[in-house]
Design a protein around this motif. Sequence first.
Motif, short mmCIF file in Angstrom:
data_model
loop_
_atom_site.label_atom_id
_atom_site.label_comp_id
_atom_site.label_asym_id
_atom_site.label_seq_id
_atom_site.Cartn_x
_atom_site.Cartn_y
_atom_site.Cartn_z
N ARG A 110 0.83 -1.21 0.00
CA ARG A 110 0.00 0.00 0.00
C ARG A 110 0.87 1.26 0.00
NH1 ARG A 110 -2.62 -1.19 4.02
NH2 ARG A 110 -4.53 -2.00 3.06
N ASP A 111 1.91 1.27 0.82
CA ASP A 111 2.80 2.42 0.87
C ASP A 111 3.51 2.61 -0.47
OD1 ASP A 111 2.10 2.84 3.49
OD2 ASP A 111 3.88 1.85 4.33
N PHE A 112 3.94 1.51 -1.07
CA PHE A 112 4.68 1.58 -2.33
C PHE A 112 3.83 2.15 -3.46
CE2 PHE A 112 5.97 -0.34 -6.38
CZ PHE A 112 7.30 0.06 -6.44
N ILE A 113 2.61 1.64 -3.61
CA ILE A 113 1.78 2.13 -4.72
C ILE A 113 1.32 3.56 -4.47
CG2 ILE A 113 1.02 -0.19 -5.37
CD1 ILE A 113 -1.66 0.41 -4.02
N SER A 114 1.18 3.94 -3.20
CA SER A 114 0.80 5.32 -2.89
C SER A 114 1.91 6.29 -3.28
CB SER A 114 0.49 5.47 -1.39
OG SER A 114 -0.63 4.70 -1.03
N GLN A 115 3.14 5.84 -3.17
CA GLN A 115 4.29 6.68 -3.50
C GLN A 115 4.62 6.67 -4.99
OE1 GLN A 115 7.37 5.12 -0.98
NE2 GLN A 115 6.23 5.60 0.90
N HIS A 116 4.00 5.74 -5.75
CA HIS A 116 4.33 5.60 -7.17
C HIS A 116 3.06 5.54 -8.02
CE1 HIS A 116 7.90 4.07 -5.02
NE2 HIS A 116 8.58 4.55 -6.04
N LYS A 117 2.12 6.42 -7.75
CA LYS A 117 0.84 6.39 -8.46
C LYS A 117 0.99 6.65 -9.96
CE LYS A 117 -2.33 7.44 -4.68
NZ LYS A 117 -3.37 8.35 -4.17
N THR A 118 2.02 7.38 -10.35
CA THR A 118 2.22 7.65 -11.77
C THR A 118 2.79 6.45 -12.51
OG1 THR A 118 4.43 8.57 -11.36
CG2 THR A 118 2.56 10.11 -11.35
N LYS A 119 3.15 5.40 -11.78
CA LYS A 119 3.71 4.19 -12.38
C LYS A 119 2.68 3.06 -12.43
CE LYS A 119 7.88 6.02 -12.57
NZ LYS A 119 8.54 6.35 -13.86
N ASN A 120 1.40 3.41 -12.33
CA ASN A 120 0.38 2.38 -12.21
C ASN A 120 0.29 1.47 -13.43
OD1 ASN A 120 -0.71 4.59 -13.70
ND2 ASN A 120 -2.76 3.76 -13.40
N HIS A 121 0.81 1.91 -14.58
CA HIS A 121 0.78 1.06 -15.76
C HIS A 121 1.71 -0.15 -15.61
CE1 HIS A 121 3.82 4.18 -16.22
NE2 HIS A 121 4.48 3.40 -17.05
N PHE A 122 2.57 -0.12 -14.60
CA PHE A 122 3.42 -1.28 -14.32
C PHE A 122 2.73 -2.29 -13.40
CE2 PHE A 122 6.72 1.90 -15.33
CZ PHE A 122 7.51 1.17 -16.21
N PHE A 123 1.67 -1.88 -12.70
CA PHE A 123 1.11 -2.69 -11.62
C PHE A 123 -0.06 -3.55 -12.12
CE2 PHE A 123 2.16 1.20 -8.78
CZ PHE A 123 3.51 0.90 -8.85
N VAL A 124 -0.08 -4.80 -11.67
CA VAL A 124 -1.21 -5.69 -11.90
C VAL A 124 -1.49 -6.43 -10.59
CG1 VAL A 124 -2.12 -7.66 -13.19
CG2 VAL A 124 -0.60 -6.03 -14.33
N PHE A 125 -2.74 -6.41 -10.14
CA PHE A 125 -3.13 -7.15 -8.95
C PHE A 125 -3.85 -8.43 -9.37
CE2 PHE A 125 -2.34 -3.01 -7.27
CZ PHE A 125 -1.92 -3.21 -5.95
N VAL A 126 -3.44 -9.54 -8.78
CA VAL A 126 -4.05 -10.85 -9.08
C VAL A 126 -4.55 -11.42 -7.76
CG1 VAL A 126 -3.73 -13.11 -10.13
CG2 VAL A 126 -2.37 -11.16 -10.94
N SER A 127 -5.86 -11.45 -7.60
CA SER A 127 -6.40 -11.80 -6.28
C SER A 127 -7.90 -12.05 -6.36
CB SER A 127 -6.13 -10.65 -5.29
OG SER A 127 -6.74 -10.88 -4.05
N GLY A 128 -8.40 -12.76 -5.36
CA GLY A 128 -9.84 -12.91 -5.21
C GLY A 128 -10.36 -12.17 -3.99
N LYS A 129 -9.52 -11.32 -3.40
CA LYS A 129 -9.86 -10.63 -2.16
C LYS A 129 -10.29 -9.18 -2.40
CE LYS A 129 -8.47 -13.81 0.93
NZ LYS A 129 -9.35 -14.41 1.95
#
Length: 207
Positions: free
Chosen positions: A80-99
């Motif tokens: 959570r801290d990491f993605i909050s600090q790198h919101k402009t890099k969201n095109h790198f992020f993928v969440f895989v989960s059922g939660k």
Amino acid sequence: MEKILFCNLDLLRLSFTNYDKIEHEKKVYNFLEYANELCTADENKIFFVSRDLSQLNAAKNFFNKRGFINLKFCVRSKVRDFISQHKTKNHFFVFVSGKEVDFHLAVLSHSLFIVPTWIPVEDKAEFYGVHVDTPKQLFKFIKTLNNQESWYAELEIEPNVKALSLMDGRYKYKAKTDSEREMVEHFESLLKRVQVEIITLFYFTTF
């Protein structure tokens, strides 16, 4: 483009209540083989996420001993801290989960949220996520994303009015292989599944 995948630790659990233990365990190791290939071939990074550090450490020790040494493990608060600090890099992020809790992290960072249907899935995750039904399908999906600069396409229709799509409509020309085209077409079919006969187009306007 390489991706950072934040996978719920449930993807490594070898058994669930009311699941066929043998069949599910096969899917876990099938998923791990694909995950290992994603990490080594395309320089993707995969983090398994949980709020419980002891469970993360146990999983890390268990699977490292079985040769899966490219996987990383991280408590959810740090993600959570990491993605909050790198919101402009969201095109790198993928969440895989059922939660649902991971769905909220994806919303927070405006990231893609994929739901693997072979693990237990909570209601909001099931409703809002993009479903994949097998580890192979997930693998092909991520490989397709590796060839995209962004996981969504954006078109400005007029000042202050934009249309957003989860995939560029020119995929038939941009897909590099038949298997990639097949995967993106499957993705498109997922987006077209509706339970009503009327399709409503939403325009998001910024004031």
